[in-house]
Design a protein around this motif. Structure first.
Motif, mmCIF file in Angstrom:
data_model
loop_
_atom_site.group_PDB
_atom_site.id
_atom_site.type_symbol
_atom_site.label_atom_id
_atom_site.label_comp_id
_atom_site.label_asym_id
_atom_site.label_seq_id
_atom_site.Cartn_x
_atom_site.Cartn_y
_atom_site.Cartn_z
ATOM 1 N N ALA A 166 -7.918 -34.804 66.711
ATOM 2 C CA ALA A 166 -8.984 -34.046 66.048
ATOM 3 C C ALA A 166 -9.793 -33.265 67.073
ATOM 4 N N LEU A 167 -10.102 -33.908 68.196
ATOM 5 C CA LEU A 167 -10.835 -33.221 69.259
ATOM 6 C C LEU A 167 -9.990 -32.099 69.868
ATOM 7 N N LYS A 168 -8.684 -32.327 69.976
ATOM 8 C CA LYS A 168 -7.806 -31.298 70.525
ATOM 9 C C LYS A 168 -7.819 -30.053 69.642
ATOM 10 N N GLY A 169 -7.849 -30.273 68.322
ATOM 11 C CA GLY A 169 -7.896 -29.148 67.420
ATOM 12 C C GLY A 169 -9.212 -28.401 67.466
ATOM 13 N N VAL A 170 -10.307 -29.132 67.677
ATOM 14 C CA VAL A 170 -11.638 -28.517 67.664
ATOM 15 C C VAL A 170 -11.955 -27.836 68.989
ATOM 16 N N PHE A 171 -11.624 -28.488 70.113
ATOM 17 C CA PHE A 171 -12.060 -28.003 71.420
ATOM 18 C C PHE A 171 -10.932 -27.432 72.279
ATOM 19 N N HIS A 172 -9.747 -27.276 71.744
ATOM 20 C CA HIS A 172 -8.631 -26.742 72.527
ATOM 21 C C HIS A 172 -9.054 -25.436 73.245
ATOM 22 N N PRO A 173 -8.752 -25.286 74.505
ATOM 23 C CA PRO A 173 -7.877 -26.093 75.373
ATOM 24 C C PRO A 173 -8.646 -26.989 76.341
ATOM 25 N N PHE A 174 -9.786 -27.546 75.939
ATOM 26 C CA PHE A 174 -10.631 -28.293 76.873
ATOM 27 C C PHE A 174 -10.479 -29.803 76.746
ATOM 28 N N LEU A 175 -9.394 -30.274 76.134
ATOM 29 C CA LEU A 175 -9.235 -31.713 75.934
ATOM 30 C C LEU A 175 -9.109 -32.466 77.251
ATOM 31 N N SER A 176 -8.655 -31.808 78.294
ATOM 32 C CA SER A 176 -8.459 -32.497 79.571
ATOM 33 C C SER A 176 -9.745 -33.122 80.083
ATOM 34 N N GLY A 177 -10.877 -32.571 79.679
ATOM 35 C CA GLY A 177 -12.144 -33.144 80.126
ATOM 36 C C GLY A 177 -12.407 -34.519 79.575
ATOM 37 N N GLY A 178 -11.723 -34.892 78.497
ATOM 38 C CA GLY A 178 -11.944 -36.204 77.902
ATOM 39 C C GLY A 178 -10.971 -37.266 78.345
ATOM 40 N N VAL A 179 -10.016 -36.907 79.209
ATOM 41 C CA VAL A 179 -9.031 -37.879 79.682
ATOM 42 C C VAL A 179 -9.611 -38.637 80.868
ATOM 43 N N THR A 180 -9.505 -39.963 80.847
ATOM 44 C CA THR A 180 -10.012 -40.760 81.963
ATOM 45 C C THR A 180 -8.915 -40.920 83.010
ATOM 46 N N VAL A 181 -9.112 -40.295 84.159
ATOM 47 C CA VAL A 181 -8.189 -40.408 85.287
ATOM 48 C C VAL A 181 -9.019 -40.746 86.526
ATOM 49 N N PRO A 182 -8.475 -41.537 87.432
ATOM 50 C CA PRO A 182 -9.256 -41.939 88.610
ATOM 51 C C PRO A 182 -9.423 -40.808 89.606
ATOM 52 N N SER A 183 -10.607 -40.726 90.184
ATOM 53 C CA SER A 183 -10.847 -39.773 91.270
ATOM 54 C C SER A 183 -10.960 -40.493 92.607
ATOM 55 N N VAL A 184 -10.651 -41.790 92.588
ATOM 56 C CA VAL A 184 -10.649 -42.605 93.806
ATOM 57 C C VAL A 184 -9.274 -43.245 93.940
ATOM 58 N N ALA A 185 -9.102 -44.057 94.948
ATOM 59 C CA ALA A 185 -7.823 -44.732 95.163
ATOM 60 C C ALA A 185 -7.502 -45.673 94.004
ATOM 61 N N THR A 186 -6.224 -45.949 93.833
ATOM 62 C CA THR A 186 -5.779 -46.791 92.715
ATOM 63 C C THR A 186 -6.453 -48.156 92.726
ATOM 64 N N GLY A 187 -6.519 -48.777 93.902
ATOM 65 C CA GLY A 187 -7.146 -50.094 94.001
ATOM 66 C C GLY A 187 -8.619 -50.054 93.635
ATOM 67 N N GLN A 188 -9.322 -49.023 94.063
ATOM 68 C CA GLN A 188 -10.742 -48.900 93.723
ATOM 69 C C GLN A 188 -10.938 -48.704 92.224
ATOM 70 N N ALA A 189 -10.112 -47.858 91.628
ATOM 71 C CA ALA A 189 -10.221 -47.624 90.192
ATOM 72 C C ALA A 189 -9.930 -48.904 89.411
ATOM 73 N N PHE A 190 -8.909 -49.641 89.850
ATOM 74 C CA PHE A 190 -8.567 -50.903 89.172
ATOM 75 C C PHE A 190 -9.729 -51.889 89.265
ATOM 76 N N ALA A 191 -10.303 -52.012 90.461
ATOM 77 C CA ALA A 191 -11.416 -52.940 90.648
ATOM 78 C C ALA A 191 -12.620 -52.541 89.804
ATOM 79 N N LEU A 192 -12.930 -51.257 89.744
ATOM 80 C CA LEU A 192 -14.058 -50.788 88.948
ATOM 81 C C LEU A 192 -13.862 -51.086 87.467
ATOM 82 N N GLU A 193 -12.673 -50.771 86.943
ATOM 83 C CA GLU A 193 -12.413 -51.016 85.530
ATOM 84 C C GLU A 193 -12.448 -52.512 85.216
ATOM 85 N N PHE A 194 -11.941 -53.315 86.123
ATOM 86 C CA PHE A 194 -11.995 -54.767 85.933
ATOM 87 C C PHE A 194 -13.446 -55.256 85.875
ATOM 88 N N LEU A 195 -14.250 -54.808 86.832
ATOM 89 C CA LEU A 195 -15.619 -55.303 86.940
ATOM 90 C C LEU A 195 -16.509 -54.838 85.787
#
Length: 298
Positions: A166-195
């Motif tokens: 639904a968001l893709k239809g409304v805000f296309h082509p800006f859906l990428s802003g809503g995807v959660t991807v890490p901007s740090v190392a994999t281990g740091q992202a894993f630790a943050l999400e765990f904590l």
């Protein structure tokens, strides 16, 4: 004295004067997350006492028929998860489209407020899990029947995907802003999400299962925890805390970068957070007079 007593009885037994409005709410206050602890049998599939090992109990038989049909619960869970994913994902999308108008605080508020209003509106129907990690953690700790776990997760995943498209239809082509991807190392992202998921489930378990916790404010407490976690981890890992918060937008945008982190870390953190609170909470003779329990368990 007898005259006064008879007059008092007459006043009590006399019918209401015609035209007098009746109260809109009964005298007994009913909270949206009110829950009777005794109405939820404990599952014996994971025995914790030596005497229960080998007992002929299963999760499929120990739970009585719920007073709310599973269909209604799944419907409420679908709608609640749809609202949460739509709001929590729309914040970052709007932030990207309009060049930072939302800011990190706005993104955190979108998710936190969505969690709060969904808990207050659907918590009494489905428990407002909204999160497969929460559902699994509660089932592992015998607060929720395992037999309903697949149906709850299916409702949550499908709602997330529907909200994301639904968001893709409304805000296309800006859906990428809503995807959660890490901007740090994999281990740091894993630790943050765990904590941060540990923090979330510690709070949820407190307000949902402990009679001494301020259950009336469950929605506010959990929503505030979500906001706090996103303020801490949002710039690094996206502050997901929820596998379907990541899965739905990833499917709609076709971006599966490091998605395993957001499936595994929140689930492990949820089980750990719920388990730790279960270990430290007061029990038996340590508790004061019990109060009505407001719970996410249904």
């Amino acid at each position: 004295m007898s005259g006064d007593y008879e007059a008092g009885n007459a006043a009590i037994s006399a019918p209401a004067t015609p035209g007098t409005p009746t109260p809109l709410m009964p005298s007994m206050r009913v909270d949206s997350l009110s829950y009777d602890r005794k109405s939820m049998p404990r599952c014996k599939c994971l025995p914790v006492d030596a005497a229960t090992w080998g007992a002929p109990h299963t999760c499929l038989t120990d739970f009585s028929v719920p007073d709310i049909s599973l269909t209604r619960k799944l419907g409420a869970e679908f709608v609640g998860t749809f609202i949460l994913i739509f709001a929590a994902t729309a914040g970052p999308i709007v932030n990207e489209k309009y060049h930072g108008v939302e800011s990190l605080i706005g993104n955190a508020a979108c998710a936190g407020l969505a969690v709060m209003i969904v808990i207050l509106s659907t918590g009494h129907i489905s428990g407002a899990h909204l999160n497969p990690s929460l559902t699994i953690a509660f089932a592992a700790l015998r607060h929720f029947p395992w037999v309903q776990v697949p149906a709850y997760i299916a409702a949550q995943v499908s709602a997330s995907i529907c909200a994301s498209f639904a968001l893709k239809g409304v805000f296309h082509p800006f859906l990428s802003g809503g995807v959660t991807v890490p901007s740090v190392a994999t281990g740091q992202a894993f630790a943050l999400e765990f904590l941060i998921t540990f923090n979330l489930l510690f709070v949820v378990t407190a307000v949902a299962t402990d009679t001494r916790a301020v259950g009336e404010l469950a929605g506010i407490a959990v929503g505030a925890t979500v906001m706090l976690n996103i303020l801490v981890a949002g710039p690094s890992s996206g502050g997901s805390m929820n596998p379907v918060r990541t899965l739905g937008p990833a499917v709609a945008a076709g971006n599966y970068k490091a998605i395993w982190i957001y499936l595994v870390a929140p689930t492990l953190g949820a089980v750990a957070g719920a388990g730790i609170y279960t270990l430290v909470k007061l029990r038996g003779e340590e508790e004061e007079v019990p109060r009505p329990v407001r719970s996410f368990r249904r």
